[in-house]
Design an enzyme around this catalytic site. Structure first.
Site, PDB file in Angstrom:
ATOM      1  N   THR A  18      80.547  75.823  48.208  1.00 49.67           N
ATOM      2  CA  THR A  18      80.709  74.428  47.788  1.00 49.67           C
ATOM      3  C   THR A  18      80.700  74.312  46.264  1.00 49.67           C
ATOM      4  O   THR A  18      80.355  75.255  45.566  1.00 49.67           O
ATOM      5  CB  THR A  18      79.555  73.575  48.351  1.00 49.67           C
ATOM      6  OG1 THR A  18      78.318  74.080  47.834  1.00 49.67           O
ATOM      7  CG2 THR A  18      79.527  73.638  49.867  1.00 49.67           C
ATOM      8  N   ASP A  19      81.099  73.138  45.777  1.00 47.84           N
ATOM      9  CA  ASP A  19      80.983  72.875  44.344  1.00 47.84           C
ATOM     10  C   ASP A  19      80.325  71.514  44.121  1.00 47.84           C
ATOM     11  O   ASP A  19      79.931  70.847  45.086  1.00 47.84           O
ATOM     12  CB  ASP A  19      82.348  72.994  43.652  1.00 47.84           C
ATOM     13  CG  ASP A  19      83.318  71.877  44.016  1.00 47.84           C
ATOM     14  OD1 ASP A  19      82.892  70.806  44.492  1.00 47.84           O
ATOM     15  OD2 ASP A  19      84.525  72.081  43.817  1.00 47.84           O
ATOM     16  N   ALA A  20      80.195  71.134  42.865  1.00 46.63           N
ATOM     17  CA  ALA A  20      79.446  69.927  42.529  1.00 46.63           C
ATOM     18  C   ALA A  20      80.119  68.659  43.037  1.00 46.63           C
ATOM     19  O   ALA A  20      79.522  67.578  42.978  1.00 46.63           O
ATOM     20  CB  ALA A  20      79.222  69.845  41.013  1.00 46.63           C
ATOM     21  N   GLY A  21      81.348  68.763  43.528  1.00 48.03           N
ATOM     22  CA  GLY A  21      81.982  67.616  44.173  1.00 48.03           C
ATOM     23  C   GLY A  21      81.458  67.397  45.586  1.00 48.03           C
ATOM     24  O   GLY A  21      81.825  66.432  46.246  1.00 48.03           O
TER      25      GLY A  21
END
Lengths: 135, 135, 135, 135
Positions: A18-21
Site C-alpha cells: 500500500t501507499d499513503a493514498g
C-alpha cells in the site's frame, strides 16, 4: 471476462503493497501479475531458477499495458488470473487481471520474450516448456 | 525523441531496484516514472502532500503503457523525462522515458486522473495547478 | 549525534516509500541506509558493480539493528548519514541515521561482510578499498 | 530454536524479492516478517484495517534486530515463524525467523507499539486483542 479455465493465483494485500493514498501502489500490480505468471509456469512443472541454470534462458517483459479500474486495499484477498493470448517461438502475450470477488480491479496485457540470460538476445522458448504451453 | 524542453529527473540504480536477473526489475520503472512526475509537479511549486491536505485531491494513474527496450543495471545513472501530451480538466496524459546517456531504456504513456482522496471520484484539477500546467 | 564529518546522502520520500499508515514503511529505511552506504563507497571512487566484476567480491549485510524514533512522510527531504565504527579485514560496522532537518527519525547499526559473490564465503575487503576506508 | 507451537506462515520467493546479487534483498526479510505477523494477528480473528477503522489504533515497529545467516533465493519456499516473547499493555516483543526446510536463514527480534493512527501517540492494545494474545 476471463474464461473459467484461466489460471488463478490468490494473494493477500499487506502493508508493503500500500501507499499513503491508502490503496495498493500502482507499480505493485506488476508484482502481483508476475507472481501469478510464475505460479502458472510452475503449474506446468517449470521453475525459472532451474530454466536459468539449465538453459541459460530467462523470460523478460518487453511490453506492458495496465488499466487500473478500482483500488485494492490493505487486507484484501485478491485473485490474479493468467490467460495466454498468443504463444510464439520466442515470445508470448498474456492477458492478466486482478480480481476482488467478482470485480476486476486491474487488467494487464503483458508481452514476454525468452532471452539469453547473459546477452539478453532473443532465444527460443525451451522445447519442453513450449510443448506444455501449447498443448 | 523527447523535445529538449521535456522535464528531466536524474536518479541512480541501487541494489533495491535490481533483481536476480542482474537488471532493474520491471515494476520499478513505474517507480522511476512517478519520482519524475512528482519532481515535475514540484517544479511548478506543487507538493502532493499539500494538495491532499488543502484540496482533498490526489492524482492516481488510470492507465499505463510501458515498453522495455534495454535493461538498466546496478550503479547506472538514469534520466527520466516528463512530457505532458494532453492536459484535461480532471485528467492528463504524460509521455515518459528512462534514458542512460543517449539511449532510451524504457518508454511510458501514463494516464492520470485527479480524484477525491476519500471517495476516489473524479475531481477537477485544482485551478492554480491547472493554470501552471497549461500556461 | 553523528560527528559533523559523517558522510551524508540526501533523498526525497516518494509515494513508493510510504504505506497506508501515511508514513514511510519500516523496511524502506533499510533501502535508504543502503543508498547512503553505496554513495559513501562511491565517494571513495568505488563502484560495487565494478567490484563484483573485477574482484568477484560483494558486500552483504550480516546484522542490522534499527530504532524507529519518528515517522517520515511523503515529500519529506531526508539526509542519511554513514559513520564507520569499525573496519576489519573482511567486515565492517557502520552507524547510520536518517534525519529530517535536525531530528533523527531512524538509527541503524549495520554489520557488513565482504563475501565471494559465487560462494558467499568471507573474503578480505579488496586492498585498495580497505586502504581508502581506513586512511 | 522456536518451539513447535510457534505460528508459521509459508511464502514463495519471487523475482521482486531478489536483487542483482542473486539473493533476497536484505530489506525484504522485514516484509516477510510483517506478512507473518499480519497472518498471526488474523489467526486471532484480528484484521488491522478493521482495527484502524474501529479503534483508530495501529501497530508500528519501534525497534528491529535482524541477523542474516544464509541467503534465500528465487523460487525458494520459506516459512516465517512468529513467537511472542513479551506482551505488554501498549507494546509487544516478537521473535521471528525465516526458515527454508530445517535451516534458519534469518532471525529477527521485533518490538511493536500500539499507537493512535493520527497522532502516533502510544495507545493501549485494544482489550479484546490483548485478551486473545495473552490467553
Amino acid at each position: 471476462m476471463h474464461e473459467p479455465a484461466a489460471f488463478s493465483h490468490a494473494l493477500r494485500v499487506y502493508w508493503e503493497d500500500t501507499d499513503a493514498g491508502g490503496i495498493v501502489y500502482y507499480a505493485n500490480y506488476l508484482k502481483f501479475f508476475e507472481r501469478a505468471r510464475t505460479e502458472w509456469l510452475r503449474a506446468f512443472g517449470h521453475g525459472q531458477q532451474a530454466m536459468a541454470e539449465a538453459e541459460g534462458a530467462m523470460f523478460v517483459v518487453t511490453d506492458a499495458r495496465i488499466r487500473y479500474l478500482h483500488p485494492a486495499r490493505l487486507d484484501d484477498t485478491l485473485r490474479v488470473t493468467v490467460q495466454p493470448v498468443d504463444i510464439g517461438r520466442a515470445s508470448m502475450q498474456i492477458a492478466q487481471a486482478v480480481w476482488r470477488d467478482t470485480t476486476v480491479l486491474c487488467e494487464g496485457q503483458i508481452q514476454i520474450a525468452c532471452v539469453d540470460r547473459g546477452t539478453f538476445r532473443p532465444l527460443r522458448i525451451p522445447t519442453d516448456i513450449l510443448a506444455r504451453l501449447t498443448e
